[in-house]
Design a protein around this motif. Structure first.
Motif, PDB file in Angstrom:
ATOM      1  N   GLY A  58      11.991  37.833   7.405  1.00 14.77           N
ATOM      2  CA  GLY A  58      13.119  37.148   6.782  1.00 14.77           C
ATOM      3  C   GLY A  58      12.704  36.465   5.496  1.00 14.77           C
ATOM      4  O   GLY A  58      13.478  36.397   4.533  1.00 14.77           O
ATOM      5  N   SER A  59      11.483  35.977   5.463  1.00 15.97           N
ATOM      6  CA  SER A  59      11.020  35.303   4.244  1.00 15.97           C
ATOM      7  C   SER A  59      10.954  36.301   3.089  1.00 15.97           C
ATOM      8  O   SER A  59      11.338  35.977   1.957  1.00 15.97           O
ATOM      9  CB  SER A  59       9.637  34.681   4.471  1.00 15.97           C
ATOM     10  OG  SER A  59       9.694  33.733   5.503  1.00 15.97           O
ATOM     11  N   HIS A  83      15.715  27.015   5.145  1.00  8.09           N
ATOM     12  CA  HIS A  83      14.446  27.715   5.376  1.00  8.09           C
ATOM     13  C   HIS A  83      13.778  28.061   4.049  1.00  8.09           C
ATOM     14  O   HIS A  83      12.569  27.903   3.893  1.00  8.09           O
ATOM     15  CB  HIS A  83      14.706  28.981   6.200  1.00  8.09           C
ATOM     16  CG  HIS A  83      13.488  29.501   6.903  1.00  8.09           C
ATOM     17  ND1 HIS A  83      12.607  30.363   6.304  1.00  8.09           N
ATOM     18  CD2 HIS A  83      12.992  29.267   8.156  1.00  8.09           C
ATOM     19  CE1 HIS A  83      11.636  30.659   7.159  1.00  8.09           C
ATOM     20  NE2 HIS A  83      11.842  30.003   8.284  1.00  8.09           N
ATOM     21  N   THR A 139      22.717  29.376   4.260  1.00  4.75           N
ATOM     22  CA  THR A 139      22.160  30.022   5.450  1.00  4.75           C
ATOM     23  C   THR A 139      23.234  30.057   6.530  1.00  4.75           C
ATOM     24  O   THR A 139      23.813  29.027   6.874  1.00  4.75           O
ATOM     25  CB  THR A 139      20.949  29.228   5.985  1.00  4.75           C
ATOM     26  OG1 THR A 139      20.046  28.992   4.914  1.00  4.75           O
ATOM     27  CG2 THR A 139      20.244  29.987   7.085  1.00  4.75           C
ATOM     28  N   ASP A 170      21.320  33.610   3.392  1.00  8.64           N
ATOM     29  CA  ASP A 170      20.206  33.880   4.303  1.00  8.64           C
ATOM     30  C   ASP A 170      20.822  34.163   5.664  1.00  8.64           C
ATOM     31  O   ASP A 170      21.326  33.261   6.334  1.00  8.64           O
ATOM     32  CB  ASP A 170      19.283  32.654   4.345  1.00  8.64           C
ATOM     33  CG  ASP A 170      18.176  32.768   5.407  1.00  8.64           C
ATOM     34  OD1 ASP A 170      18.248  33.674   6.258  1.00  8.64           O
ATOM     35  OD2 ASP A 170      17.255  31.928   5.379  1.00  8.64           O
ATOM     36  N   ALA A 172      19.382  35.386   8.486  1.00 12.54           N
ATOM     37  CA  ALA A 172      18.424  35.638   9.572  1.00 12.54           C
ATOM     38  C   ALA A 172      19.165  35.701  10.910  1.00 12.54           C
ATOM     39  O   ALA A 172      18.777  36.440  11.808  1.00 12.54           O
ATOM     40  CB  ALA A 172      17.354  34.551   9.596  1.00 12.54           C
ATOM     41  N   ARG A 173      20.249  34.899  11.011  1.00 15.24           N
ATOM     42  CA  ARG A 173      21.089  34.936  12.225  1.00 15.24           C
ATOM     43  C   ARG A 173      22.533  35.292  11.869  1.00 15.24           C
ATOM     44  O   ARG A 173      23.485  34.756  12.454  1.00 15.24           O
ATOM     45  CB  ARG A 173      21.024  33.587  12.942  1.00 15.24           C
ATOM     46  CG  ARG A 173      19.653  33.241  13.457  1.00 15.24           C
ATOM     47  CD  ARG A 173      19.612  31.980  14.293  1.00 15.24           C
ATOM     48  NE  ARG A 173      18.254  31.707  14.745  1.00 15.24           N
ATOM     49  CZ  ARG A 173      17.341  31.062  14.016  1.00 15.24           C
ATOM     50  NH1 ARG A 173      17.644  30.608  12.815  1.00 15.24           N
ATOM     51  NH2 ARG A 173      16.121  30.871  14.490  1.00 15.24           N
ATOM     52  N   LYS A 203      15.166  38.404  15.076  1.00 14.10           N
ATOM     53  CA  LYS A 203      15.439  37.362  16.076  1.00 14.10           C
ATOM     54  C   LYS A 203      16.447  37.837  17.127  1.00 14.10           C
ATOM     55  O   LYS A 203      16.655  37.163  18.123  1.00 14.10           O
ATOM     56  CB  LYS A 203      16.004  36.126  15.368  1.00 14.10           C
ATOM     57  CG  LYS A 203      15.039  35.490  14.388  1.00 14.10           C
ATOM     58  CD  LYS A 203      15.699  34.323  13.686  1.00 14.10           C
ATOM     59  CE  LYS A 203      14.908  33.846  12.484  1.00 14.10           C
ATOM     60  NZ  LYS A 203      13.516  33.567  12.766  1.00 14.10           N
TER      61      LYS A 203
HETATM   62  C1  LIG Z   1      17.168  30.611   8.757  1.00  9.89           C
HETATM   63  C2  LIG Z   1      15.925  31.438   8.643  1.00  9.89           C
HETATM   64  N1  LIG Z   1      15.733  32.180   7.557  1.00  9.89           N
HETATM   65  C3  LIG Z   1      14.654  32.930   7.404  1.00  9.89           C
HETATM   66  C4  LIG Z   1      13.664  32.982   8.376  1.00  9.89           C
HETATM   67  C5  LIG Z   1      12.426  33.771   8.063  1.00  9.89           C
HETATM   68  O1  LIG Z   1      12.029  34.696   8.952  1.00  9.89           O
HETATM   69  P1  LIG Z   1      10.498  35.170   9.036  1.00  9.89           P
HETATM   70  O2  LIG Z   1       9.810  34.201   9.933  1.00  9.89           O
HETATM   71  O3  LIG Z   1      10.648  36.539   9.610  1.00  9.89           O
HETATM   72  O4  LIG Z   1       9.914  35.198   7.674  1.00  9.89           O
HETATM   73  C6  LIG Z   1      13.812  32.226   9.539  1.00  9.89           C
HETATM   74  C7  LIG Z   1      12.786  32.244  10.587  1.00  9.89           C
HETATM   75  O5  LIG Z   1      12.632  31.379  11.404  1.00  9.89           O
HETATM   76  C8  LIG Z   1      14.966  31.419   9.675  1.00  9.89           C
HETATM   77  O6  LIG Z   1      15.165  30.646  10.759  1.00  9.89           O
END
Ligand SMILES: Cc1ncc(COP(=O)(O)O)c(C=O)c1O
Length: 344
Positions: A58-59, A83, A139, A170, A172-173, A203
């Motif tokens: 995700g990063s 994040h 996010t 973002d 991620a979820r 996730k």
């Molecule tokens: C909101 C959010 N964005 C991005 C990420 C990044 O994911 P990664 O750990 O795969 O880099 C996370 C991971 O915990 C997250 O909670």
């Protein structure tokens, strides 16, 4: 259990897809047929002709996407708890070539539009002496478990549009946010004014797979170069594509997210009835933020249930995260143990 949705395994269908992709040989570096099919499937899920690139974290997805949305002299307005701001080790700054992240407040880690507007104005008061406000990052689901409704995204998109800025989400979820609001992925992203999104799978049932989706297809080539330069173009890319193939087939992303959200709701409702426990943030999706009595935390820890203290040692706010495979029995067990340890 409940410390994160990163601690679970992968969904069996994801594993099966990887095993199936293991047969024979396939062209490398995302030029295989499976990858092409999956990119199209993701675009179809977003109901648009957009650029799609798969990456493994995700990063990386955030940093690469943001690098498309801001120049090196730009400012990226984001929540102070986001994040990108707190947990990515300066990755967005590095990948953008030096853009500056500008933190903004707002309840439950969602940007407050009034504060955002003020920050945009203040951060550009001195013209070239400031960075140029270029992008806004939100996010969804927020870092404190809240979901941006479509109208809230639209409000922020309006602010972005008024200043010719780009809007990044973002995600991620994102699956949990869409499931929570019963939104299509299109409605909660590009139809609401989002320019690019990371669509997380890790996730929610994958091993390591996130899709960067950029809604202006003319940026596809730049996206491809930036992914390669970031070291995120897998040679055996079919294994990444296989994860996403399972994820977007038969609505697995949605059913997984729905289960996680349902379990979080059950957990929140149960905890709310335990004397001494306080829920601190809305439980919109698959995260519960609750303050527990210290004796409960110590008692739980003593029996091997180590919960994540969000603000570090000595603090009592815990983040509880449910996942695609969390069961009612697991939730009920935690509630029961909290009740025991929180009691007199
Ligand atoms: C909101 C959010 N964005 C991005 C990420 C990044 O994911 P990664 O750990 O795969 O880099 C996370 C991971 O915990 C997250 O909670």
């Amino acid at each position: 259990m409940f410390r994160s949705d990163n601690i679970t395994g992968a969904h069996p269908k994801v594993i099966e897809a990887i095993v199936a992709a293991n047969a024979g040989t396939a062209p490398a570096y995302a030029s295989d047929e499976l990858t092409k099919r999956v990119e199209k499937k993701v675009a179809d899920l977003f109901e648009c002709d957009c650029a799609v690139a798969l990456v493994t974290t995700g990063s990386a997805a955030n940093a690469i996407a943001l690098s498309l949305l801001t120049p090196p002299y730009g400012g990226v307005l984001c929540h102070e708890h986001s994040h990108v701001y707190t947990d990515e080790c300066g990755g967005p700054e590095l990948f953008t070539g030096g853009a500056k992240l500008l933190p903004v407040g707002g309840a439950h880690a969602k940007l407050d539009p009034a504060e955002l507007e003020k920050s945009i104005a203040v951060s550009s008061l001195r013209g070239v002496h400031n960075v140029k406000p270029s992008a806004i990052s939100i996010t969804n689901v927020s870092e404190l478990g809240a979901v941006y409704r479509r109208d809230e995204v639209e409000r922020i998109a309006e602010l972005a549009r008024a200043k010719a800025m780009n809007l990044f989400m973002d995600g991620a979820r994102l699956a949990n946010a869409a499931a929570a609001g019963n939104y299509s992925l299109a409605d909660i992203t590009w139809r609401a004014g989002v320019h690019a999104v990371s669509f997380g799978a890790t996730k929610n049932g994958a091993i390591a797979a996130e899709a960067i989706v950029v809604f202006d297809k003319s940026r596809a080539e730049e996206l491809a170069y930036r992914r390669k330069r970031a070291g995120q173009l897998w040679s055996k890319h079919r294994f990444l594509a296989a994860q996403f193939d399972a994820y977007v087939s038969d609505d697995l992303w949605l059913s997984n997210a729905r289960n996680a959200n349902r379990m979080a709701r059950r957990l929140a409702d149960g905890l709310a009835n335990v004397p001494g426990v306080r829920l601190d943030h809305p439980v919109d999706a698959n995260e519960v933020f609750a303050t527990l009595p210290e004796k409960a935390l110590t008692g739980l820890s003593g029996e091997g249930i180590g919960l994540m203290r969000r603000d570090g040692p000595g603090t009592q706010l815990v983040r509880l995260v449910t996942a695609f495979n969390t069961t009612e029995a697991e939730v009920d067990h935690l509630i029961a143990r909290v009740r025991v340890h929180a009691g007199p």
